[in-house]
Design a protein around this motif. Structure first.
Motif, PDB file in Angstrom:
ATOM      1  N   ILE A  55       0.843  -1.199   0.000  1.00 14.81           N
ATOM      2  CA  ILE A  55       0.000   0.000   0.000  1.00 14.81           C
ATOM      3  C   ILE A  55       0.879   1.249   0.000  1.00 14.81           C
ATOM      4  CG2 ILE A  55      -1.630   1.367   1.378  1.00 14.81           C
ATOM      5  CD1 ILE A  55      -2.787  -1.321   2.392  1.00 14.81           C
ATOM      6  N   LYS A  56       1.876   1.251   0.850  1.00 19.27           N
ATOM      7  CA  LYS A  56       2.774   2.399   0.977  1.00 19.27           C
ATOM      8  C   LYS A  56       3.550   2.645  -0.316  1.00 19.27           C
ATOM      9  CE  LYS A  56       6.692   4.095   3.706  1.00 19.27           C
ATOM     10  NZ  LYS A  56       7.630   3.778   4.811  1.00 19.27           N
ATOM     11  N   ASP A  57       4.021   1.573  -0.943  1.00 19.04           N
ATOM     12  CA  ASP A  57       4.882   1.701  -2.130  1.00 19.04           C
ATOM     13  C   ASP A  57       4.109   1.643  -3.440  1.00 19.04           C
ATOM     14  OD1 ASP A  57       7.136   1.744  -0.469  1.00 19.04           O
ATOM     15  OD2 ASP A  57       7.288  -0.440  -0.488  1.00 19.04           O
ATOM     16  N   GLN A  58       2.777   1.434  -3.343  1.00 11.86           N
ATOM     17  CA  GLN A  58       1.950   1.236  -4.528  1.00 11.86           C
ATOM     18  C   GLN A  58       2.513   0.092  -5.380  1.00 11.86           C
ATOM     19  OE1 GLN A  58       1.791   5.148  -6.392  1.00 11.86           O
ATOM     20  NE2 GLN A  58      -0.013   5.687  -5.156  1.00 11.86           N
ATOM     21  N   GLY A  59       2.886  -0.942  -4.669  1.00 14.74           N
ATOM     22  CA  GLY A  59       3.510  -2.079  -5.344  1.00 14.74           C
ATOM     23  C   GLY A  59       2.515  -3.136  -5.785  1.00 14.74           C
ATOM     24  N   MET A  60       3.015  -4.065  -6.596  1.00 13.04           N
ATOM     25  CA  MET A  60       2.242  -5.229  -7.015  1.00 13.04           C
ATOM     26  C   MET A  60       2.689  -6.420  -6.177  1.00 13.04           C
ATOM     27  SD  MET A  60       2.534  -4.906 -11.172  1.00 13.04           S
ATOM     28  CE  MET A  60       1.660  -6.450 -11.403  1.00 13.04           C
ATOM     29  N   ILE A  61       1.827  -7.415  -6.080  1.00 13.19           N
ATOM     30  CA  ILE A  61       2.182  -8.643  -5.359  1.00 13.19           C
ATOM     31  C   ILE A  61       1.970  -9.839  -6.276  1.00 13.19           C
ATOM     32  CG2 ILE A  61       1.684 -10.140  -3.387  1.00 13.19           C
ATOM     33  CD1 ILE A  61       0.724  -7.711  -1.853  1.00 13.19           C
ATOM     34  N   VAL A  62       3.051 -10.576  -6.490  1.00 14.10           N
ATOM     35  CA  VAL A  62       2.990 -11.826  -7.250  1.00 14.10           C
ATOM     36  C   VAL A  62       3.225 -12.945  -6.245  1.00 14.10           C
ATOM     37  CG1 VAL A  62       4.034 -13.200  -9.090  1.00 14.10           C
ATOM     38  CG2 VAL A  62       3.867 -10.712  -9.336  1.00 14.10           C
ATOM     39  N   TYR A  63       2.326 -13.933  -6.205  1.00 11.30           N
ATOM     40  CA  TYR A  63       2.478 -14.931  -5.142  1.00 11.30           C
ATOM     41  C   TYR A  63       2.231 -16.366  -5.599  1.00 11.30           C
ATOM     42  CZ  TYR A  63      -2.661 -14.170  -4.707  1.00 11.30           C
ATOM     43  OH  TYR A  63      -4.013 -14.032  -4.928  1.00 11.30           O
ATOM     44  N   THR A  64       2.964 -17.252  -4.944  1.00 14.18           N
ATOM     45  CA  THR A  64       2.745 -18.700  -5.080  1.00 14.18           C
ATOM     46  C   THR A  64       2.533 -19.224  -3.661  1.00 14.18           C
ATOM     47  OG1 THR A  64       5.147 -19.036  -5.039  1.00 14.18           O
ATOM     48  CG2 THR A  64       4.093 -19.071  -7.184  1.00 14.18           C
ATOM     49  N   LEU A  65       1.292 -19.346  -3.284  1.00 14.49           N
ATOM     50  CA  LEU A  65       0.922 -19.820  -1.950  1.00 14.49           C
ATOM     51  C   LEU A  65       0.050 -21.063  -2.108  1.00 14.49           C
ATOM     52  CD1 LEU A  65      -0.002 -16.304  -0.497  1.00 14.49           C
ATOM     53  CD2 LEU A  65       2.043 -17.632   0.065  1.00 14.49           C
ATOM     54  N   LYS A  99      -9.828 -31.528 -12.766  1.00 15.07           N
ATOM     55  CA  LYS A  99      -9.464 -32.496 -13.798  1.00 15.07           C
ATOM     56  C   LYS A  99      -9.132 -33.858 -13.198  1.00 15.07           C
ATOM     57  CE  LYS A  99      -8.197 -33.841 -17.962  1.00 15.07           C
ATOM     58  NZ  LYS A  99      -9.193 -34.018 -19.034  1.00 15.07           N
ATOM     59  N   PHE A 100      -8.336 -33.860 -12.130  1.00 13.33           N
ATOM     60  CA  PHE A 100      -7.887 -35.121 -11.532  1.00 13.33           C
ATOM     61  C   PHE A 100      -8.865 -35.663 -10.492  1.00 13.33           C
ATOM     62  CE2 PHE A 100      -3.538 -33.065 -12.332  1.00 13.33           C
ATOM     63  CZ  PHE A 100      -3.492 -33.574 -13.629  1.00 13.33           C
ATOM     64  N   GLU A 101      -9.841 -34.848 -10.132  1.00 12.79           N
ATOM     65  CA  GLU A 101     -10.875 -35.235  -9.164  1.00 12.79           C
ATOM     66  C   GLU A 101     -10.282 -35.676  -7.833  1.00 12.79           C
ATOM     67  OE1 GLU A 101     -13.242 -38.152 -11.161  1.00 12.79           O
ATOM     68  OE2 GLU A 101     -14.333 -36.642 -12.343  1.00 12.79           O
ATOM     69  N   ARG A 102      -9.286 -34.967  -7.398  1.00 15.47           N
ATOM     70  CA  ARG A 102      -8.746 -35.187  -6.061  1.00 15.47           C
ATOM     71  C   ARG A 102      -8.067 -33.913  -5.569  1.00 15.47           C
ATOM     72  NH1 ARG A 102      -4.939 -38.356  -9.125  1.00 15.47           N
ATOM     73  NH2 ARG A 102      -2.809 -37.544  -8.972  1.00 15.47           N
ATOM     74  N   ALA A 103      -7.969 -33.797  -4.252  1.00 13.89           N
ATOM     75  CA  ALA A 103      -7.420 -32.588  -3.641  1.00 13.89           C
ATOM     76  C   ALA A 103      -5.893 -32.569  -3.757  1.00 13.89           C
ATOM     77  CB  ALA A 103      -7.823 -32.508  -2.173  1.00 13.89           C
ATOM     78  N   PRO A 104      -5.303 -31.385  -3.911  1.00 14.22           N
ATOM     79  CA  PRO A 104      -3.842 -31.287  -3.948  1.00 14.22           C
ATOM     80  C   PRO A 104      -3.237 -31.527  -2.569  1.00 14.22           C
ATOM     81  CG  PRO A 104      -4.820 -29.106  -3.967  1.00 14.22           C
ATOM     82  CD  PRO A 104      -5.957 -30.074  -4.062  1.00 14.22           C
ATOM     83  N   LEU A 105      -1.934 -31.749  -2.527  1.00 11.93           N
ATOM     84  CA  LEU A 105      -1.247 -31.980  -1.257  1.00 11.93           C
ATOM     85  C   LEU A 105      -1.177 -30.717  -0.404  1.00 11.93           C
ATOM     86  CD1 LEU A 105       1.744 -34.138  -2.562  1.00 11.93           C
ATOM     87  CD2 LEU A 105      -0.269 -34.935  -1.319  1.00 11.93           C
ATOM     88  N   ASN A 106      -1.165 -29.546  -1.088  1.00  9.06           N
ATOM     89  CA  ASN A 106      -1.036 -28.259  -0.392  1.00  9.06           C
ATOM     90  C   ASN A 106       0.205 -28.214   0.492  1.00  9.06           C
ATOM     91  OD1 ASN A 106      -3.460 -27.234  -1.488  1.00  9.06           O
ATOM     92  ND2 ASN A 106      -4.657 -28.313   0.061  1.00  9.06           N
ATOM     93  N   GLU A 107       1.293 -28.764  -0.030  1.00  8.97           N
ATOM     94  CA  GLU A 107       2.557 -28.809   0.708  1.00  8.97           C
ATOM     95  C   GLU A 107       3.582 -27.907   0.020  1.00  8.97           C
ATOM     96  OE1 GLU A 107       6.064 -32.026   1.783  1.00  8.97           O
ATOM     97  OE2 GLU A 107       4.046 -32.737   1.346  1.00  8.97           O
ATOM     98  N   PRO A 108       4.027 -26.847   0.686  1.00  6.36           N
ATOM     99  CA  PRO A 108       5.012 -25.946   0.074  1.00  6.36           C
ATOM    100  C   PRO A 108       6.339 -26.647  -0.191  1.00  6.36           C
ATOM    101  CG  PRO A 108       4.011 -24.945   2.026  1.00  6.36           C
ATOM    102  CD  PRO A 108       3.610 -26.387   2.018  1.00  6.36           C
ATOM    103  N   GLY A 109       7.052 -26.164  -1.210  1.00  3.15           N
ATOM    104  CA  GLY A 109       8.428 -26.597  -1.449  1.00  3.15           C
ATOM    105  C   GLY A 109       8.608 -27.896  -2.184  1.00  3.15           C
ATOM    106  N   LEU A 110       7.551 -28.447  -2.806  1.00  6.04           N
ATOM    107  CA  LEU A 110       7.689 -29.742  -3.470  1.00  6.04           C
ATOM    108  C   LEU A 110       8.587 -29.670  -4.696  1.00  6.04           C
ATOM    109  CD1 LEU A 110       4.132 -31.344  -3.208  1.00  6.04           C
ATOM    110  CD2 LEU A 110       6.172 -31.816  -1.861  1.00  6.04           C
ATOM    111  N   VAL A 111       8.579 -28.535  -5.410  1.00  9.65           N
ATOM    112  CA  VAL A 111       9.460 -28.393  -6.588  1.00  9.65           C
ATOM    113  C   VAL A 111      10.911 -28.510  -6.163  1.00  9.65           C
ATOM    114  CG1 VAL A 111      10.265 -26.815  -8.375  1.00  9.65           C
ATOM    115  CG2 VAL A 111       7.828 -27.046  -7.940  1.00  9.65           C
ATOM    116  N   ARG A 112      11.245 -27.812  -5.095  1.00  4.50           N
ATOM    117  CA  ARG A 112      12.617 -27.856  -4.596  1.00  4.50           C
ATOM    118  C   ARG A 112      12.968 -29.254  -4.105  1.00  4.50           C
ATOM    119  NH1 ARG A 112      16.077 -23.874  -3.532  1.00  4.50           N
ATOM    120  NH2 ARG A 112      17.796 -24.258  -2.091  1.00  4.50           N
TER     121      ARG A 112
END
Length: 269
Positions: A55-65, A99-112
């Protein structure tokens, strides 16, 4: 014009979001922007701090959550404060869930994690090649598993198969005419596995090998008395080391590998 600020936010290290952001920026002739990465965002308080700065910097936010509650909170707050917020992972995960008809793992850091697993596997494969057939005894000190056996007991194929499981394997041939490396008697015997085989089976394997090479199958290499002498010496060395013995007489490489993995898992427990 003031340099725009882009906040890259992630519940992991944030590499994916930053790489996508940089790739998009390059489509604008390298337009300058200040990227500030905020990794390991775990709660709404962290989100609130980033929102205040944006808000202060009028910035944008790009996120992977990937955690749904954190992602939804970020979406809600960017909308509430009219901040440009770009959710990279959310829409794709929603489509995949349908598409896969199942819930994701919702676990951060799997790519790494996948990257780390890949590099461990490559390291193990390179290790198996470097320390194959007793080439460098120093590898015995660093190996997860050491295989010993006479020629044609599948030491090399086993080493490569186990390397695909990210296990570092060194192997040492046992020959009556050559003293085993001294390192073999200093390592933990629990890391050493001897590969035993019946004389008759080994005689058959070696004769077939000689024929495949276009050589005389009556050579001493396939002589049954010579084979028995080698196996007696193998028994002597394996007893001296105190290593575990696996009979590979009628076993496929995969079967022996599974026994070794089971042995390793039992040893850890």
């Amino acid at each position: 014009m003031t340099e725009p600020i882009i906040y890259v936010v992630s519940d992991s290290v944030g590499e994916t979001a930053e790489l996508v952001t940089i790739a998009a920026l390059r489509q604008f002739n390298g337009s300058d922007a200040l990227i500030k990465r905020y990794p390991y965002i775990e709660n709404t308080e962290d989100i609130d701090q980033i929102i205040s700065r944006a808000i202060k910097d009028q910035g944008m936010i790009v996120y992977t959550l990937v955690k749904p509650e954190i992602r939804e909170y970020m979406k809600k707050m960017t909308h509430l404060h009219q901040i440009n917020g770009i959710d990279i992972m959310g829409p794709l995960m929603d489509k995949f869930e349908k598409k896969f008809e199942r819930a994701p793992l919702n676990e951060p850091g799997l790519v790494r994690k996948l990257d780390e697993d890949y590099f461990k596997r490559i390291e193990a494969i390179e290790f198996a090649v470097k320390y194959d057939d007793g080439r460098d005894p120093r590898g015995l000190l660093r190996a997860d598993i050491i295989l010993i056996g006479v020629s044609r007991t599948s030491k090399t194929p086993l080493s490569q198969h186990l390397a695909l499981k990210s296990i570092k394997v060194a192997n040492v041939p046992v020959l009556p005419e050559i003293d085993p490396p001294k390192e073999l008697f200093t390592v933990d015997p629990k890391r050493c596995i001897g590969l035993k085989i019946s004389p008759e089976k080994l005689n058959h394997i070696r004769r077939e090998r000689l024929i495949a090479l276009g050589l005389n199958d009556n050579a001493s290499y396939a002589n049954i008395e010579r084979i028995k002498k080698e196996l007696e010496y193998f028994d002597l060395i394996s007893r001296k080391i105190g290593c575990t013995i696996i009979d590979v007489t009628n076993k496929a490489v995969e079967e022996t590998a599974n026994l070794i993995i089971s042995y390793m898992n039992h040893k850890k427990s």
